[in-house]
Design a protein around this motif. Structure first.
Motif, mmCIF file in Angstrom:
data_model
loop_
_atom_site.group_PDB
_atom_site.id
_atom_site.type_symbol
_atom_site.label_atom_id
_atom_site.label_comp_id
_atom_site.label_asym_id
_atom_site.label_seq_id
_atom_site.Cartn_x
_atom_site.Cartn_y
_atom_site.Cartn_z
ATOM 1 N N VAL A 190 6.177 6.992 6.388
ATOM 2 C CA VAL A 190 6.563 7.387 5.032
ATOM 3 C C VAL A 190 7.286 6.217 4.370
ATOM 4 N N PRO A 191 6.831 5.751 3.209
ATOM 5 C CA PRO A 191 7.437 4.583 2.554
ATOM 6 C C PRO A 191 8.763 4.922 1.890
ATOM 7 N N LYS A 192 9.675 3.960 1.929
ATOM 8 C CA LYS A 192 10.980 4.138 1.297
ATOM 9 C C LYS A 192 11.118 3.307 0.021
ATOM 10 N N THR A 193 10.239 2.310 -0.144
ATOM 11 C CA THR A 193 10.288 1.430 -1.312
ATOM 12 C C THR A 193 8.902 1.329 -1.930
ATOM 13 N N TRP A 194 8.853 0.758 -3.156
ATOM 14 C CA TRP A 194 7.577 0.573 -3.847
ATOM 15 C C TRP A 194 6.657 -0.360 -3.062
ATOM 16 N N ASP A 195 7.190 -1.449 -2.540
ATOM 17 C CA ASP A 195 6.370 -2.385 -1.777
ATOM 18 C C ASP A 195 5.787 -1.718 -0.537
ATOM 19 N N GLU A 196 6.591 -0.903 0.123
ATOM 20 C CA GLU A 196 6.093 -0.174 1.296
ATOM 21 C C GLU A 196 5.015 0.827 0.895
ATOM 22 N N PHE A 197 5.180 1.426 -0.256
ATOM 23 C CA PHE A 197 4.195 2.389 -0.749
ATOM 24 C C PHE A 197 2.849 1.702 -0.978
ATOM 25 N N LEU A 198 2.885 0.507 -1.570
ATOM 26 C CA LEU A 198 1.646 -0.234 -1.805
ATOM 27 C C LEU A 198 0.969 -0.596 -0.483
ATOM 28 N N LYS A 199 1.763 -0.946 0.518
ATOM 29 C CA LYS A 199 1.201 -1.284 1.827
ATOM 30 C C LYS A 199 0.563 -0.062 2.481
ATOM 31 N N VAL A 200 1.180 1.088 2.319
ATOM 32 C CA VAL A 200 0.592 2.330 2.834
ATOM 33 C C VAL A 200 -0.750 2.589 2.165
ATOM 34 N N CYS A 201 -0.779 2.458 0.847
ATOM 35 C CA CYS A 201 -2.021 2.678 0.101
ATOM 36 C C CYS A 201 -3.117 1.726 0.571
ATOM 37 N N GLU A 202 -2.763 0.468 0.791
ATOM 38 C CA GLU A 202 -3.750 -0.530 1.219
ATOM 39 C C GLU A 202 -4.284 -0.213 2.615
ATOM 40 N N ALA A 203 -3.413 0.217 3.508
ATOM 41 C CA ALA A 203 -3.831 0.553 4.872
ATOM 42 C C ALA A 203 -4.751 1.765 4.883
ATOM 43 N N ILE A 204 -4.451 2.739 4.060
ATOM 44 C CA ILE A 204 -5.296 3.939 3.961
ATOM 45 C C ILE A 204 -6.659 3.567 3.376
ATOM 46 N N LYS A 205 -6.635 2.765 2.328
ATOM 47 C CA LYS A 205 -7.881 2.337 1.687
ATOM 48 C C LYS A 205 -8.762 1.573 2.671
ATOM 49 N N ALA A 206 -8.149 0.756 3.528
ATOM 50 C CA ALA A 206 -8.892 -0.026 4.519
ATOM 51 C C ALA A 206 -9.618 0.866 5.516
ATOM 52 N N LYS A 207 -9.164 2.102 5.651
ATOM 53 C CA LYS A 207 -9.804 3.064 6.539
ATOM 54 C C LYS A 207 -10.966 3.787 5.851
ATOM 55 N N GLY A 208 -11.223 3.421 4.586
ATOM 56 C CA GLY A 208 -12.293 4.076 3.847
ATOM 57 C C GLY A 208 -11.911 5.423 3.279
ATOM 58 N N ILE A 209 -10.617 5.661 3.158
ATOM 59 C CA ILE A 209 -10.107 6.938 2.650
ATOM 60 C C ILE A 209 -9.398 6.712 1.321
ATOM 61 N N THR A 210 -9.590 7.617 0.369
ATOM 62 C CA THR A 210 -8.889 7.535 -0.905
ATOM 63 C C THR A 210 -7.386 7.715 -0.667
ATOM 64 N N PRO A 211 -6.551 6.763 -1.075
ATOM 65 C CA PRO A 211 -5.107 6.914 -0.840
ATOM 66 C C PRO A 211 -4.492 8.093 -1.601
ATOM 67 N N ILE A 212 -4.774 8.187 -2.932
ATOM 68 C CA ILE A 212 -4.102 9.200 -3.755
ATOM 69 C C ILE A 212 -5.132 10.053 -4.476
ATOM 70 N N ALA A 213 -5.166 11.339 -4.174
ATOM 71 C CA ALA A 213 -6.028 12.277 -4.885
ATOM 72 C C ALA A 213 -5.408 12.596 -6.235
ATOM 73 N N MET A 214 -6.248 12.729 -7.258
ATOM 74 C CA MET A 214 -5.731 13.085 -8.573
ATOM 75 C C MET A 214 -6.870 13.559 -9.468
ATOM 76 N N GLY A 215 -6.636 14.643 -10.151
ATOM 77 C CA GLY A 215 -7.582 15.127 -11.147
ATOM 78 C C GLY A 215 -6.882 15.191 -12.485
ATOM 79 N N GLY A 216 -7.123 14.190 -13.333
ATOM 80 C CA GLY A 216 -6.394 14.112 -14.596
ATOM 81 C C GLY A 216 -7.295 14.023 -15.799
#
Length: 451
Positions: A190-216
């Motif tokens: 679980v990320p505690k900072t913005w930079d950590e959040f971006l790294k989480v998103c990048e790692a998830i994306k590298a797995k071929g999975i959408t990091p953040i679901a959103m219907g807007g």
């Protein structure tokens, strides 16, 4: 949003005396005679009870989605209890989608001076405007009469000039639902900072999975604004959005422009669902609970969908407050008590009795605990405890309690409806790549100046 705290005083609801209908009784003796002998008198008959005159009341609610079945069940039970207490009362339930109710139907009814007797009401600007127009019932003496005056967590968004004009059904917090298994598989925490959040998103994306679901898309721009709201408060502090209401803050202020840029960055890097603009809110939400995305930025109410039979991630889902960004809004959480019920100021005597009975029956600790456990609704009343809520629901409440600086309300409780609608369209344009962050800010300021 004020924090939900254990150990808070139990809400004691004063019993309301049911109105009884007086009936009269008597006897009547009829005698017939013949030319030979009198017949015996007929038996004494009690006069039939006079039935109370029926009257109907419309109750406008927004519990129409499949994920709102538990909330609707609570409302239905309250309706039955109230009808049993008030002679002649018959409720007519009018279920309307929440955005349609707020922005179209109720708005037109308020302009015409003919809102339903009971209706879903949004706090903040809506309550302010409708109360100033004389459309809302002053609930202050009623809460005193029912012993509920000091039982609510927070009534600020429904209070105007010291008078209370609405009652929140529940509170909410907004944050990030995430799939614990997907995080583990990607080797992230679980990320505690913005930079950590971006790294989480990048790692998830590298797995071929959408990091953040959103219907807007398709009129659901408010979903994008939930995240944007947290971004500009994280960066600039709660005073930024407080200033929108007074004109002190500008949408072109550096903190707000930076928030637009951060949102744009998430979409440009492919961290937000690429189909966000073509996806309805409910479908975007479903992408998370059907295992197609690792995270979902949403309100606590989404817990009911994530725990529903349609979900395949119920056992893997958890929740965290959005990470800090090094600004004035760090260690806060987006939340408040802004959705509830309002009541027409044009009520006759019987309707007023029904409203009092409805409030007494709806706002109980038992109902609040059911809504918390089954739908993730943050309690509107002060509770002694959170009942037997566990798992995801308990984690949501804990995230609220852990926000060291408390909560800030949703921005749309502080701005005019016209500004809110403009931001929905502008956010869709921004995240769809049709407008830059700077141009989005300028467009918003023009809307603010024109209000």
């Amino acid at each position: 949003m004020n924090k939900v705290k254990s150990g808070l005083s139990l809400a004691v609801v004063m019993a309301m005396t049911a109105t009884s209908v007086a009936c009269s009784s008597g006897s009547q003796t009829a005698t017939t005679t013949t030319t030979t002998s009198p017949s015996p008198s007929t038996p004494v008959k009690a006069a039939e009870k006079e039935k109370p005159k029926e009257f109907k009341m419309t109750l406008r609610h927004i519990e129409i989605r499949d994920t709102a079945k538990s909330n609707l069940a609570i409302l239905t039970s309250v309706v039955k209890a109230t009808e049993a207490e008030v002679p002649g009362l018959k409720f007519e339930l009018d279920g309307v989608e929440d955005v349609v109710n707020r922005d179209t139907k109720l708005k037109a009814e308020m302009q015409a001076g003919s809102p339903p007797p009971i209706f879903d009401l949004f706090g903040g600007a809506d309550t302010l405007n409708y109360s100033k127009a004389g459309r809302l019932l002053d609930l202050t003496p009623i809460l005193t009469e029912l012993g509920l005056k000091d039982k609510f967590m927070n009534l600020n968004e429904f209070t105007v000039d010291g008078k209370i004009y609405g009652l929140p059904r529940s509170g909410f917090v907004e944050g990030v639902f995430y799939n614990k298994k997907m995080f583990a598989d990607a080797g992230v925490q679980v990320p505690k900072t913005w930079d950590e959040f971006l790294k989480v998103c990048e790692a998830i994306k590298a797995k071929g999975i959408t990091p953040i679901a959103m219907g807007g898309g398709a009129g659901d721009g408010w979903v994008i604004n939930m995240l944007l709201n947290t971004l500009f408060v994280r960066i600039g502090g709660p005073q930024v959005q407080d200033g929108f209401a007074t004109g002190k803050s500008k949408w072109t202020d550096p903190a707000v422009v930076e928030a637009f840029k951060k949102l744009e960055e998430l979409k440009t890097k492919g961290y937000i669902d690429k189909n966000v603009i073509a996806t309805k809110y409910s479908d975007g939400q479903a992408r998370f609970y059907t295992g197609q995305a690792a995270m979902l930025f949403d309100g606590s109410w989404a817990a009911s969908a994530i725990k529903s039979p349609k979900s395949i991630v119920a056992n893997d889902a958890s929740f965290f407050n959005f990470p800090n960004m090094g600004g004035g809004g760090d260690d806060m959480i987006n939340g408040g008590w802004s959705n509830g019920y309002g009541f027409s100021s044009k009520l006759n005597e019987n309707e007023l009795k029904a409203v009092k009975s409805f409030i007494k029956n709806f706002y109980t600790e038992a109902n609040q605990k059911i809504a918390l456990k089954e739908s993730g609704n943050i309690p509107a009343l002060k509770l002694t405890d959170i009942g037997d809520a566990t798992g995801l629901i308990a984690e949501i409440v804990q995230a609220q309690l852990s926000a060291k600086k408390g909560a800030f309300p949703a921005f749309d409780a502080l701005v005019s409806p016209a500004v809110k609608k403009t931001l929905e369209a502008t956010s869709e344009e921004l995240i769809g790549g049709k407008i830059t962050a700077q141009k989005a800010a300028e467009k918003m300021q023009a809307a603010q100046d024109a209000k």
